[in-house]
Design an enzyme around this catalytic site. Structure first.
Site, mmCIF file in Angstrom:
data_model
loop_
_atom_site.group_PDB
_atom_site.id
_atom_site.type_symbol
_atom_site.label_atom_id
_atom_site.label_comp_id
_atom_site.label_asym_id
_atom_site.label_seq_id
_atom_site.Cartn_x
_atom_site.Cartn_y
_atom_site.Cartn_z
ATOM 1 N N ARG A 51 0.824 -1.221 0.000
ATOM 2 C CA ARG A 51 0.000 0.000 0.000
ATOM 3 C C ARG A 51 0.852 1.263 0.000
ATOM 4 O O ARG A 51 0.433 2.305 -0.516
ATOM 5 C CB ARG A 51 -0.907 0.012 1.232
ATOM 6 C CG ARG A 51 -2.051 -0.968 1.169
ATOM 7 C CD ARG A 51 -2.703 -1.085 2.512
ATOM 8 N NE ARG A 51 -1.706 -1.370 3.549
ATOM 9 C CZ ARG A 51 -1.957 -1.526 4.820
ATOM 10 N NH1 ARG A 51 -3.189 -1.408 5.264
ATOM 11 N NH2 ARG A 51 -0.998 -1.791 5.683
ATOM 12 N N LYS A 150 3.632 -20.008 6.110
ATOM 13 C CA LYS A 150 2.943 -20.135 7.401
ATOM 14 C C LYS A 150 2.665 -18.766 7.987
ATOM 15 O O LYS A 150 3.444 -17.847 7.732
ATOM 16 C CB LYS A 150 3.780 -20.966 8.372
ATOM 17 C CG LYS A 150 4.912 -20.199 9.046
ATOM 18 C CD LYS A 150 5.501 -20.958 10.215
ATOM 19 C CE LYS A 150 6.417 -20.069 11.007
ATOM 20 N NZ LYS A 150 7.113 -20.657 12.092
ATOM 21 N N HIS A 180 10.353 -23.148 4.981
ATOM 22 C CA HIS A 180 11.753 -22.918 4.601
ATOM 23 C C HIS A 180 12.695 -23.985 5.141
ATOM 24 O O HIS A 180 13.805 -24.133 4.647
ATOM 25 C CB HIS A 180 12.214 -21.503 4.990
ATOM 26 C CG HIS A 180 12.351 -21.285 6.453
ATOM 27 N ND1 HIS A 180 11.315 -20.875 7.239
ATOM 28 C CD2 HIS A 180 13.403 -21.412 7.275
ATOM 29 C CE1 HIS A 180 11.719 -20.778 8.477
ATOM 30 N NE2 HIS A 180 12.985 -21.090 8.539
ATOM 31 N N LYS A 184 16.508 -26.283 3.245
ATOM 32 C CA LYS A 184 17.858 -26.364 3.817
ATOM 33 C C LYS A 184 18.637 -27.515 3.189
ATOM 34 O O LYS A 184 18.102 -28.587 2.939
ATOM 35 C CB LYS A 184 17.781 -26.562 5.339
ATOM 36 C CG LYS A 184 17.362 -25.296 6.064
ATOM 37 C CD LYS A 184 17.414 -25.469 7.551
ATOM 38 C CE LYS A 184 17.004 -24.195 8.261
ATOM 39 N NZ LYS A 184 18.043 -23.170 8.229
ATOM 40 N N GLU A 218 15.411 -22.690 20.508
ATOM 41 C CA GLU A 218 15.771 -21.285 20.302
ATOM 42 C C GLU A 218 16.205 -20.677 21.637
ATOM 43 O O GLU A 218 15.686 -21.067 22.687
ATOM 44 C CB GLU A 218 14.572 -20.507 19.771
ATOM 45 C CG GLU A 218 14.114 -20.947 18.398
ATOM 46 C CD GLU A 218 12.893 -20.162 17.952
ATOM 47 O OE1 GLU A 218 13.057 -19.207 17.188
ATOM 48 O OE2 GLU A 218 11.787 -20.486 18.392
ATOM 49 N N HIS A 242 7.121 -27.061 10.608
ATOM 50 C CA HIS A 242 8.531 -27.429 10.431
ATOM 51 C C HIS A 242 8.854 -28.821 10.978
ATOM 52 O O HIS A 242 9.481 -29.640 10.315
ATOM 53 C CB HIS A 242 9.449 -26.423 11.135
ATOM 54 C CG HIS A 242 9.196 -25.002 10.740
ATOM 55 N ND1 HIS A 242 9.101 -24.608 9.429
ATOM 56 C CD2 HIS A 242 9.043 -23.876 11.475
ATOM 57 C CE1 HIS A 242 8.877 -23.309 9.379
ATOM 58 N NE2 HIS A 242 8.834 -22.840 10.608
ATOM 59 N N LYS A 333 11.288 -21.866 23.263
ATOM 60 C CA LYS A 333 11.969 -20.569 23.329
ATOM 61 C C LYS A 333 12.809 -20.515 24.600
ATOM 62 O O LYS A 333 12.496 -21.183 25.590
ATOM 63 C CB LYS A 333 10.929 -19.448 23.413
ATOM 64 C CG LYS A 333 9.942 -19.421 22.260
ATOM 65 C CD LYS A 333 10.493 -18.630 21.135
ATOM 66 C CE LYS A 333 9.524 -18.519 19.994
ATOM 67 N NZ LYS A 333 10.188 -18.088 18.761
#
Ligand code: NAP
Length: 485
Positions: A51, A150, A180, A184, A218, A242, A333
């Site tokens: 936009r 996703k 993604h 890999k 992570e 994933h 996480k």
């Protein structure tokens, strides 16, 4: 070893959401690297659409800034950057309004011979709207492709609705659903290792494989993404897509051919063969705060949120190949390291002449996606030197960065996948029925958590998740691998 770069045919790629984070961090830098590698023709056109009102020159300057920020300095060649920027164009388009569509259609009409792809790098609420607009402008032509990513739905019902919306205007072979992880190098190598070598496949079953662990860990928390994350959680954000894809590639039967539908059919069979989970097969957690950062609850709006920032699962695939081999999945996480890997642990030899072997961990194939993509085989050998027969476990290491150094730059997942879209190769994408089947497996688990009224277990930042996670594997006599980079 020399890497072969085969240029793709000239194309027009329209990026809806070209001013957004994904376009700046991944899509534009990825395309630049492919142009610099000689794979993207200089006659190709990349047309930004969003936009924001900006001219072609302003978009090119914004793209230059993105390249300077997200491409490694040694790969930034001034002449190549200029050549790449010359392929860029921009049309202000409002997906939900009338603005810009006629101009976009006119621009694409200038090059009818170009392959045409539309990358929807916008919120998922706009996927269906854009597909409809494209059709309305006559741009949903049979050879054109759309790319979506996703989140592909929030549950089975919404994933079905999305598939239905897209399928009104595009055939399945025109829809590229990106995960993604599938782009890999190591993930594709998992297929090469399994299906291009004679010695793994005979061992790839429950007679020889004791258990499989898939970890996506992570160190970061949800700060800055709290609003989105709290509406999703680890199960929707990581497991449904994933981790399910990694599970499928590890467990699937050899496809008859390396072709999209043959591969997708085998992946789908794995998902459909997954046993439903019980609460005892799951551990979910939320991280506490520490001196460095707040707790999960500090970063989301709902102070009573029960959304999980960690999940571990014990899955069973009910088929002849895998009956009796648990697949353990865990993701979270604020864990001790950033790490994505698949570990296939083999059973001990049926008879041992070395008593010490029982104290060893045994053979394992460790497929590391990050950091340092590569594959390691853990084997047992004699400890060198005099002093009797002592055994020691050593890694047979194939870290791609070292092994393939002569090949040069290994393309990042996004660059490979975008060029696959242009080539028309859907092998490394997800088919609509796979996405739905994955939701059909994860939805009941989420429902079980809600209905049980239980809360996620708390865990310390920098740990391997809630302490209860160890029970999941120890109940079967197995141990989690340490989460260490
Ligand atoms: N960022 C990532 O690393 C990542 C990773 C995986 C998946 N994804 C997915 O990729 C998509 C894009 O993510 P993002 O992080 O790039 O989002 P973002 O930074 O919020 O960017 C959204 C883009 O959409 C444009 N946009 C918004 N409304 C529009 C409309 N009505 N018409 C046309 N353009 C519109 C925005 O530009 P204007 O405001 O100028 O219109 C902007 O360029 C999302 O579906 C996300 O879930 C992102």
């Amino acid at each position: 070893m020399v890497s072969t770069v085969i240029p793709v045919r000239p194309f027009d790629l329209v990026i809806f959401g070209a001013t957004g984070d994904l376009a700046r961090r991944k899509i534009l830098p990825g395309l630049y690297r492919r142009l610099a590698a000689g794979q993207m023709p200089t006659t190709a056109r990349v047309i930004g659409a969003a936009r924001s009102r900006m001219s072609q020159a302003e978009f090119r300057e914004a793209a230059r800034a993105a390249l300077e920020e997200f491409v490694d300095a040694p790969a930034l060649d001034a002449a190549q950057v200029d050549t790449f920027l010359a392929t860029l164009d921009y049309v202000p388009v409002d997906a939900t309004g009338e603005d810009g569509w006629a101009e976009l259609a006119a621009k694409l009409g200038e090059r009818p011979d170009h392959i045409r792809a539309f990358y929807m790098s916008v919120g998922p609420n706009l996927f269906g709207v854009i597909a409809e607009r494209l059709a309305g402008c006559g741009l949903a032509t049979p050879p054109s492709r759309i790319v979506v990513e996703k989140p592909l739905g929030h549950d089975l019902a919404s994933a079905r609705a999305l598939n239905l919306e897209l399928s009104k205007h595009f055939e399945e072979h025109q829809i590229y659903r990106i995960d993604h992880y599938l782009g890999k190098e190591t993930v594709q190598n998992l297929m090469a290792i399994r299906f291009a070598n004679a010695f793994f496949e005979p061992l790839w079953n429950s007679r020889h494989v004791e258990h499989v662990q898939i970890t996506v860990a992570e160190t970061v928390g949800v700060a800055g993404r709290g609003a989105y994350y709290d509406s999703a959680g680890a199960m929707r954000d990581m497991v449904q897509n994933h981790m399910m894809q990694l599970l499928c590639l590890t467990a699937m039967e050899p496809p008859a051919r390396f072709e999209p539908d043959a591969v997708h059919d085998e992946k789908l069979k794995v998902i459909r063969a997954l046993d439903p989970l019980t609460l005892a097969d799951t551990v979910r957690g939320q991280y506490r705060g520490n001196n460095e950062d707040g707790s999960y609850h500090d970063h989301v709006d709902d102070p009573a949120s029960r959304t999980e920032s960690f999940v571990a699962l014990r899955a069973h695939i009910a088929n002849w190949r895998w009956a009796g081999t648990p697949f353990y999945l865990r993701t979270g996480k604020r864990l001790s390291a950033r790490l994505s890997e698949i570990v296939v642990t083999f059973r001990q030899p049926p008879h041992t002449i070395f008593p010490q072997i029982e104290a060893l961990k045994g053979n394992a194939l460790i497929i590391r996606l990050q950091p340092g993509e590569g594959i390691t085989m853990r084997v047992t050998i004699k400890e060198p030197g005099p002093g009797g027969m002592r055994l020691v476990e050593v890694p047979l290491d194939m870290t791609f960065a070292d092994a393939l150094a002569e090949v040069g730059d290994i393309p990042e997942a996004y660059e490979r996948l975008i060029l696959d879209v242009i080539r028309g190769d859907q092998t490394l994408f997800m088919r609509g029925d796979e996405v739905e089947a994955a939701w059909a497996w994860t939805d009941p688990i989420i429902r079980l958590w809600t209905e049980s009224g239980s809360k996620p277990l708390l865990y310390d930042p920098g740990s391997a998740g809630p302490i209860e996670v160890y029970k999941l594997t120890s109940a079967d006599g197995h141990l989690w691998r340490e989460i260490a980079a």
